[in-house]
Each structure stands twice: as C-alpha cells, then as structure tokens.
Design a protein around this motif. Structure first.
Motif, mmCIF file in Angstrom:
data_model
loop_
_atom_site.group_PDB
_atom_site.id
_atom_site.type_symbol
_atom_site.label_atom_id
_atom_site.label_comp_id
_atom_site.label_asym_id
_atom_site.label_seq_id
_atom_site.Cartn_x
_atom_site.Cartn_y
_atom_site.Cartn_z
ATOM 1 N N ASP A 1 -0.483 46.464 -20.471
ATOM 2 C CA ASP A 1 -0.342 45.796 -21.761
ATOM 3 C C ASP A 1 1.031 45.131 -21.812
ATOM 4 O OD1 ASP A 1 0.778 45.992 -24.726
ATOM 5 O OD2 ASP A 1 -1.421 45.912 -24.872
ATOM 6 N N ARG A 2 1.038 43.816 -21.937
ATOM 7 C CA ARG A 2 2.275 43.039 -21.887
ATOM 8 C C ARG A 2 3.251 43.433 -23.002
ATOM 9 N NH1 ARG A 2 4.421 38.853 -19.457
ATOM 10 N NH2 ARG A 2 2.672 38.333 -18.152
ATOM 11 N N ALA A 3 2.765 43.566 -24.229
ATOM 12 C CA ALA A 3 3.653 43.894 -25.351
ATOM 13 C C ALA A 3 4.274 45.280 -25.172
ATOM 14 C CB ALA A 3 2.894 43.817 -26.675
ATOM 15 N N GLU A 4 3.451 46.242 -24.768
ATOM 16 C CA GLU A 4 3.987 47.585 -24.533
ATOM 17 C C GLU A 4 4.985 47.585 -23.380
ATOM 18 O OE1 GLU A 4 1.726 51.468 -25.402
ATOM 19 O OE2 GLU A 4 0.245 50.114 -24.487
ATOM 20 N N ALA A 5 4.680 46.817 -22.344
ATOM 21 C CA ALA A 5 5.580 46.740 -21.193
ATOM 22 C C ALA A 5 6.928 46.148 -21.593
ATOM 23 C CB ALA A 5 4.945 45.916 -20.076
ATOM 24 N N GLU A 6 6.907 45.126 -22.439
ATOM 25 C CA GLU A 6 8.164 44.535 -22.923
ATOM 26 C C GLU A 6 8.968 45.572 -23.698
ATOM 27 O OE1 GLU A 6 6.989 41.070 -25.139
ATOM 28 O OE2 GLU A 6 6.572 39.910 -23.310
ATOM 29 N N ASP A 7 8.279 46.326 -24.571
ATOM 30 C CA ASP A 7 8.964 47.372 -25.351
ATOM 31 C C ASP A 7 9.599 48.421 -24.431
ATOM 32 O OD1 ASP A 7 8.183 46.122 -27.690
ATOM 33 O OD2 ASP A 7 6.562 47.548 -28.132
ATOM 34 N N VAL A 8 8.840 48.846 -23.420
ATOM 35 C CA VAL A 8 9.335 49.877 -22.501
ATOM 36 C C VAL A 8 10.536 49.350 -21.715
ATOM 37 C CG1 VAL A 8 8.773 51.107 -20.355
ATOM 38 C CG2 VAL A 8 7.221 51.223 -22.309
ATOM 39 N N ALA A 9 10.441 48.131 -21.201
ATOM 40 C CA ALA A 9 11.548 47.565 -20.425
ATOM 41 C C ALA A 9 12.807 47.460 -21.283
ATOM 42 C CB ALA A 9 11.165 46.202 -19.860
ATOM 43 N N GLN A 10 12.647 47.004 -22.520
ATOM 44 C CA GLN A 10 13.807 46.905 -23.416
ATOM 45 C C GLN A 10 14.403 48.272 -23.713
ATOM 46 O OE1 GLN A 10 12.607 44.698 -26.895
ATOM 47 N NE2 GLN A 10 12.351 42.801 -25.746
ATOM 48 N N GLU A 11 13.540 49.242 -23.988
ATOM 49 C CA GLU A 11 14.030 50.601 -24.267
ATOM 50 C C GLU A 11 14.760 51.178 -23.061
ATOM 51 O OE1 GLU A 11 15.010 54.195 -25.960
ATOM 52 O OE2 GLU A 11 14.331 52.364 -26.955
ATOM 53 N N ALA A 12 14.213 50.962 -21.854
ATOM 54 C CA ALA A 12 14.854 51.481 -20.649
ATOM 55 C C ALA A 12 16.227 50.848 -20.448
ATOM 56 C CB ALA A 12 13.965 51.234 -19.435
ATOM 57 N N LEU A 13 16.334 49.541 -20.671
ATOM 58 C CA LEU A 13 17.634 48.875 -20.523
ATOM 59 C C LEU A 13 18.624 49.349 -21.591
ATOM 60 C CD1 LEU A 13 16.459 45.308 -19.499
ATOM 61 C CD2 LEU A 13 17.778 46.902 -18.096
ATOM 62 N N LEU A 14 18.138 49.572 -22.798
ATOM 63 C CA LEU A 14 19.023 50.117 -23.843
ATOM 64 C C LEU A 14 19.559 51.487 -23.442
ATOM 65 C CD1 LEU A 14 17.164 49.141 -27.144
ATOM 66 C CD2 LEU A 14 19.401 48.335 -26.381
ATOM 67 N N ARG A 15 18.700 52.294 -22.867
ATOM 68 C CA ARG A 15 19.142 53.619 -22.405
ATOM 69 C C ARG A 15 20.165 53.492 -21.283
ATOM 70 N NH1 ARG A 15 14.012 57.787 -22.734
ATOM 71 N NH2 ARG A 15 13.463 57.274 -24.879
ATOM 72 N N LEU A 16 19.985 52.481 -20.434
ATOM 73 C CA LEU A 16 20.961 52.241 -19.365
ATOM 74 C C LEU A 16 22.316 51.879 -19.966
ATOM 75 C CD1 LEU A 16 21.578 51.986 -16.332
ATOM 76 C CD2 LEU A 16 20.850 49.591 -16.500
ATOM 77 N N TRP A 17 22.318 51.015 -20.973
ATOM 78 C CA TRP A 17 23.595 50.618 -21.593
ATOM 79 C C TRP A 17 24.264 51.809 -22.268
ATOM 80 C CZ3 TRP A 17 23.494 47.211 -18.497
ATOM 81 C CH2 TRP A 17 22.619 46.151 -18.451
ATOM 82 N N ARG A 18 23.440 52.680 -22.890
ATOM 83 C CA ARG A 18 24.022 53.873 -23.525
ATOM 84 C C ARG A 18 24.583 54.833 -22.483
ATOM 85 N NH1 ARG A 18 19.014 54.912 -26.462
ATOM 86 N NH2 ARG A 18 18.785 53.051 -27.693
ATOM 87 N N ALA A 19 23.971 54.878 -21.311
ATOM 88 C CA ALA A 19 24.418 55.791 -20.252
ATOM 89 C C ALA A 19 25.627 55.250 -19.491
ATOM 90 C CB ALA A 19 23.272 56.044 -19.264
ATOM 91 N N ALA A 20 25.907 53.961 -19.628
ATOM 92 C CA ALA A 20 26.960 53.308 -18.826
ATOM 93 C C ALA A 20 28.316 53.999 -18.904
ATOM 94 C CB ALA A 20 27.080 51.834 -19.217
ATOM 95 N N PRO A 21 28.816 54.364 -20.096
ATOM 96 C CA PRO A 21 30.160 54.967 -20.144
ATOM 97 C C PRO A 21 30.276 56.278 -19.352
ATOM 98 C CG PRO A 21 29.492 54.258 -22.333
ATOM 99 C CD PRO A 21 28.280 54.130 -21.448
ATOM 100 N N GLY A 22 29.184 57.028 -19.248
ATOM 101 C CA GLY A 22 29.252 58.300 -18.535
ATOM 102 C C GLY A 22 28.665 58.244 -17.134
ATOM 103 N N TRP A 23 28.358 57.041 -16.662
ATOM 104 C CA TRP A 23 27.729 56.893 -15.343
ATOM 105 C C TRP A 23 28.657 57.387 -14.243
ATOM 106 C CZ3 TRP A 23 22.857 55.939 -14.065
ATOM 107 C CH2 TRP A 23 22.575 55.651 -12.723
#
Length: 194
Positions: free
Chosen positions: A47-69
C-alpha cells in the motif's frame, strides 16, 4: 556545508553532521535512504500511502536517534531497515483478519512498454504481491529483504535480530512457498512466452 559536498560522505558521517546541526546532512541522508525505506515498506505492505507513512516515521526516528548515535555499533541503513520492518510488521498485525486490496497497489510507471506488456507486468506484480501476502510475516520480511531489496544474509540477520542460518531457513521456505503459489499460474502470467 553544501549538499553536494555532503553526498560523498558515508551514512555515519552524515548522521553525525546532522546531530551537530548541519541540515544539509539530513537532506543528503534522506535522498540516499528515503527511497530504500519507502521501497521496502511498499513491498512489505503493498500500500503506497501506508508505505509513505512508514518511511517518514522511520526517518523521523532516525533523526531523533542521531544525537545518541554510536558510530560503528550498527550501519545506519541496517538500523533503518530494521525500523521499517518493525513498523511494517506492526501494521500488518493490526490489519490481520482483513485483506489488503491488491488492486490498489500502484505499479511503477514505465514509459516504454506496450499496453499488452504493461498489463502483463501489472498482472505479474499483483500475483507476486498476493503470493508475498500469503507468506507468514517473518518469511515475507526475509524474502523481501533478500530477493527484492538485495541485502545479504548477515544484514538481514541484523535487521531481523536473528541468526544467519535462521535467515537462510526463512528465505528458503518463503521461496519454496512462493514457487508453489506461482507455478500453477505460469501460463496465465506469460512466463512461458519469455
């Protein structure tokens, strides 16, 4: 630092630069990893819409994890694939009991093929997605990561948090099931014409 200079850096360096306040690092990393995250999510969810949501959420989590990477503990791409996989599995579990509308799965546009070739490609894509959806979640995840995303077994083992032998077993069982599901449709899908 300009984006062009950033695009030559490895993922760890880009994530560290983003954590240090360099927005062009986020752009470079998003352009590099965003399509991979979306593609994996689309293949898992269909599902394209769900996939877009998941990709965005995953990237947001990456940005939140960046300071402690912590550099060197895991590859950024492996970490991201694991997050995407987990988000997809969560969504698949929530919708279990219902079926995804396979007709709603958008096929990539190819400007060159004839109408007949495009229709055949669509039918093949739908058949593959339906067969993938029939697999147990872990087998589907392993097959998609190995045979569609092209990741190595050790990378998949890291993403799925299992051993390499377990990955080999999951992909072998998944492949065998897919062959069983798709073999009877060989003529219908036009594989004898190729």
């Amino acid at each position: 630092m300009p984006y062009d200079a950033m695009s030559d850096q490895d993922d760890d360096s880009l994530l560290a630069a983003y954590a240090a306040g360099e927005p062009s690092a986020a752009r470079a990393l998003t352009l590099r990893l965003g399509p991979k995250a979306f593609g994996h999510a689309l293949r898992m969810l269909g599902d394209r819409a769900e996939a877009e949501d998941v990709a965005q959420e995953a990237l947001l989590r990456l940005w939140r994890a960046a300071p402690g990477w912590r550099r060197g503990e895991a590859k950024v791409s492996t970490w991201l694939y694991r997050v995407v996989s987990n988000l997809c599995i969560d969504r698949m579990r929530r919708r279990r009991g219902g079926f995804a509308d396979i007709d709603a799965v958008a096929e990539p546009q190819d400007p060159a093929p004839s109408a007949a070739a495009a229709m055949q490609q669509t039918t093949r894509g739908q058949a593959l997605q339906a067969a993938l959806d029939a697999l147990p979640d872990r087998q589907k995840q392993a097959v998609v990561l190995r045979h569609i995303e092209g990741l190595s077994n050790p990378e998949i083992a890291d993403i799925m948090d299992i051993g390499v032998r377990a990955v080999e077993s999951l992909t072998a069982r998944g492949r065998k099931t897919l062959e069983g599901l798709l073999a009877p449709r060989r003529d219908e899908l036009g594989y004898d014409d190729d």
